[in-house]
Scaffold this motif. Structure first.
Motif, PDB file in Angstrom:
ATOM      1  N   GLY A 154     -13.014   8.897  73.456  1.00 19.30           N
ATOM      2  CA  GLY A 154     -13.430  10.296  73.340  1.00 19.30           C
ATOM      3  C   GLY A 154     -14.912  10.521  73.155  1.00 19.30           C
ATOM      4  N   ALA A 155     -15.620   9.523  72.612  1.00 22.62           N
ATOM      5  CA  ALA A 155     -17.046   9.719  72.338  1.00 22.62           C
ATOM      6  C   ALA A 155     -17.937   9.373  73.528  1.00 22.62           C
ATOM      7  N   THR A 209     -20.929  22.692  62.976  1.00 18.51           N
ATOM      8  CA  THR A 209     -20.211  22.067  64.098  1.00 18.51           C
ATOM      9  C   THR A 209     -19.511  20.823  63.561  1.00 18.51           C
ATOM     10  N   PRO A 210     -18.370  20.440  64.141  1.00 16.65           N
ATOM     11  CA  PRO A 210     -17.685  19.235  63.663  1.00 16.65           C
ATOM     12  C   PRO A 210     -18.576  17.992  63.766  1.00 16.65           C
ATOM     13  N   PRO A 211     -18.453  17.083  62.806  1.00 16.71           N
ATOM     14  CA  PRO A 211     -19.273  15.867  62.827  1.00 16.71           C
ATOM     15  C   PRO A 211     -18.822  14.889  63.915  1.00 16.71           C
ATOM     16  N   LEU A 212     -19.681  13.942  64.245  1.00 19.69           N
ATOM     17  CA  LEU A 212     -19.379  12.959  65.297  1.00 19.69           C
ATOM     18  C   LEU A 212     -18.554  11.829  64.687  1.00 19.69           C
ATOM     19  N   THR A 213     -17.244  11.983  64.770  1.00 19.86           N
ATOM     20  CA  THR A 213     -16.332  11.048  64.118  1.00 19.86           C
ATOM     21  C   THR A 213     -15.933   9.884  65.018  1.00 19.86           C
ATOM     22  N   GLU A 258     -11.875  19.660  67.027  1.00 22.45           N
ATOM     23  CA  GLU A 258     -12.779  18.668  67.624  1.00 22.45           C
ATOM     24  C   GLU A 258     -13.747  19.320  68.617  1.00 22.45           C
ATOM     25  N   GLU A 259     -13.272  19.647  69.821  1.00 20.51           N
ATOM     26  CA  GLU A 259     -14.163  20.231  70.831  1.00 20.51           C
ATOM     27  C   GLU A 259     -13.325  20.811  71.957  1.00 20.51           C
ATOM     28  N   GLU A 291     -19.992  19.553  59.690  1.00 26.18           N
ATOM     29  CA  GLU A 291     -18.914  19.431  58.701  1.00 26.18           C
ATOM     30  C   GLU A 291     -17.565  19.631  59.381  1.00 26.18           C
ATOM     31  N   PRO A 292     -16.528  18.961  58.852  1.00 25.37           N
ATOM     32  CA  PRO A 292     -15.200  19.137  59.446  1.00 25.37           C
ATOM     33  C   PRO A 292     -14.695  20.560  59.202  1.00 25.37           C
TER      34      PRO A 292
END
Ligand SMILES: Cc1ncc(COP(=O)(O)O)c(C=O)c1O
Length: 383
Positions: A195-196, A254-258, A233-234, A290-291
């Motif tokens: 996914g990344a 925005t959600p963090p890069l997990t 997520e996105e 942040e989530p």
């Protein structure tokens, strides 16, 4: 120095036909006169070639067609007020391409190749760059396993190619808000998966959910995490950003890069611009990664503390989200229209890209400069 070979297209599209296409460019439908290409075989890269745009001859046994070893990138070339062509942050896309290549067991490109290949295509096809607000030449670098073989293993041959397609503004004349459906069945990415990175198969895996959302009248899917099905997520090809009212303070998050979210170049750029407190924009008090859970979103839409929400990516730059749909229930974001923070960030980024506003971070890279830095006379690629 890279071994670069230039062969200009002796039969470019006629200027009148090109002008007709540029008057109404449709994303991904028409292409410039040139492409860049480079092949890797058994451990070494051949020359980087600028050649006429045209079909690739492939064996039916081409490995990428069978096992999906294929990655890509997306970036845009703009023409500034002086007519000069420039790419938006190509080095950032080059780094992400390298991360994608390593994840998919593909060879990294030689240093500088990615930027130079994009620069060569944008320079040779500079007349294909539309100049309307929000319009650009969309540059698509990609790499695939080109070896003709059926063994389930990394290929021994790869092909790197760059093509370009003129695009209009995603929204035409007027910015409008999109409707986004939360996907509760399929997932886009899993921890430890792909996914990344910009792996081709990530997109095919999202098509079914996207089709269901489209059939229900929505524009996009919002993906949740695969473990708890709770964390936002996105979107399929865009990151997501929220604008909150927290006790009277405007917070952009925005959600963090997990590891399951793509690190969007637009996302990173907007986080920097929001933190810059750019002149003329609305006040932003804090910018955080942040989530955010779907329960949080539901509650904040009910009490009005989620003021704005938008998606961002190279294609649309910023797409305001006016409606969030969960389990078939639509909820309006703010007044359902593009909000002030969304609009101001979009205009600020477009001003940098079109060269009509200051570029304090030096994000625009003139294509002539890319060529000169690589020892190539820009006149060598003027059709
Ligand atoms: C899954 C995904 N997320 C986010 C983005 C946005 O990334 P960028 O801003 O680099 O275009 C893209 C598009 O490239 C994407 O495919």
């Amino acid at each position: 120095m890279l071994d670069v070979r230039i062969q200009l297209n002796p039969h470019p599209v006629a200027p009148a036909d090109r002008a007709a296409t540029l008057a109404r460019p449709v994303f991904g439908e028409s292409f410039g006169d040139h492409m860049a290409s480079m092949s890797w075989r058994d451990g070494s890269w051949g020359p980087l070639e600028l050649v006429p745009f045209g079909p690739l001859a492939l064996s039916p046994a081409t490995l990428a067609l069978h096992y999906g070893q294929s990655i890509f990138e997306a970036l845009k070339a703009y023409r500034g007020p002086d007519g000069a062509a420039a790419l938006f942050r190509p080095a950032t896309n080059a780094r992400r391409f390298e991360v994608s290549a390593r994840r998919l067991a593909m060879p990294p490109l030689p240093e500088g190749t990615f930027e130079l290949a994009c620069g060569l295509v944008a320079a040779a096809d500079r007349d294909w760059i539309p100049t309307d607000h929000g319009a650009a030449l969309y540059v698509r670098p990609f790499m695939f396993a080109s070896e003709a073989h059926l063994s389930v293993r990394p290929a021994h041959e790869y092909r790197f190619v760059v093509i370009a397609s003129p695009v209009a503004s995603y929204f035409g004349e007027h910015l409008s808000a999109i409707s986004v459906a939360v996907e509760t069945h399929d997932v886009r990415a899993t921890p430890g998966g792909t996914g990344a990175v910009k792996f081709a198969g990530n997109y095919a895996a999202g098509f079914a959910a996207h089709g269901r959302a489209g059939a229900a009248g929505h524009d996009q899917v919002l993906w949740l995490d695969s473990t708890e099905r709770r964390w936002v997520e996105e979107l399929n090809a865009m990151n997501v950003v929220f604008v909150w009212d927290r006790d009277g303070r405007t917070v952009v998050s925005t959600p963090p890069l997990t590891g399951t979210i793509l690190e969007g170049v637009t996302r990173s750029s907007l986080l920097e611009l929001a933190a810059d407190q750019f002149a003329g924009g609305p006040p932003i008090d804090e910018v955080v990664e942040e989530p955010t859970s779907i329960d949080q979103l539901r509650a904040a839409l009910a009490d009005g503390s989620l003021r704005e929400m938008f998606a961002c990516g190279t294609a649309a730059v910023i797409a305001p989200i006016g409606t969030l749909v969960e389990g078939g229930v639509p909820r309006r974001v703010g007044d359902g229209r593009p909000g002030p923070v969304t609009t101001a960030l979009r205009e600020r980024l477009l001003a940098i890209q079109h060269g009509t506003g200051p570029d304090p971070h030096g994000w625009m890279r003139p294509v002539d400069r890319i060529l000169v830095d690589a020892g190539i006379d820009p006149h060598a690629v003027r059709p």
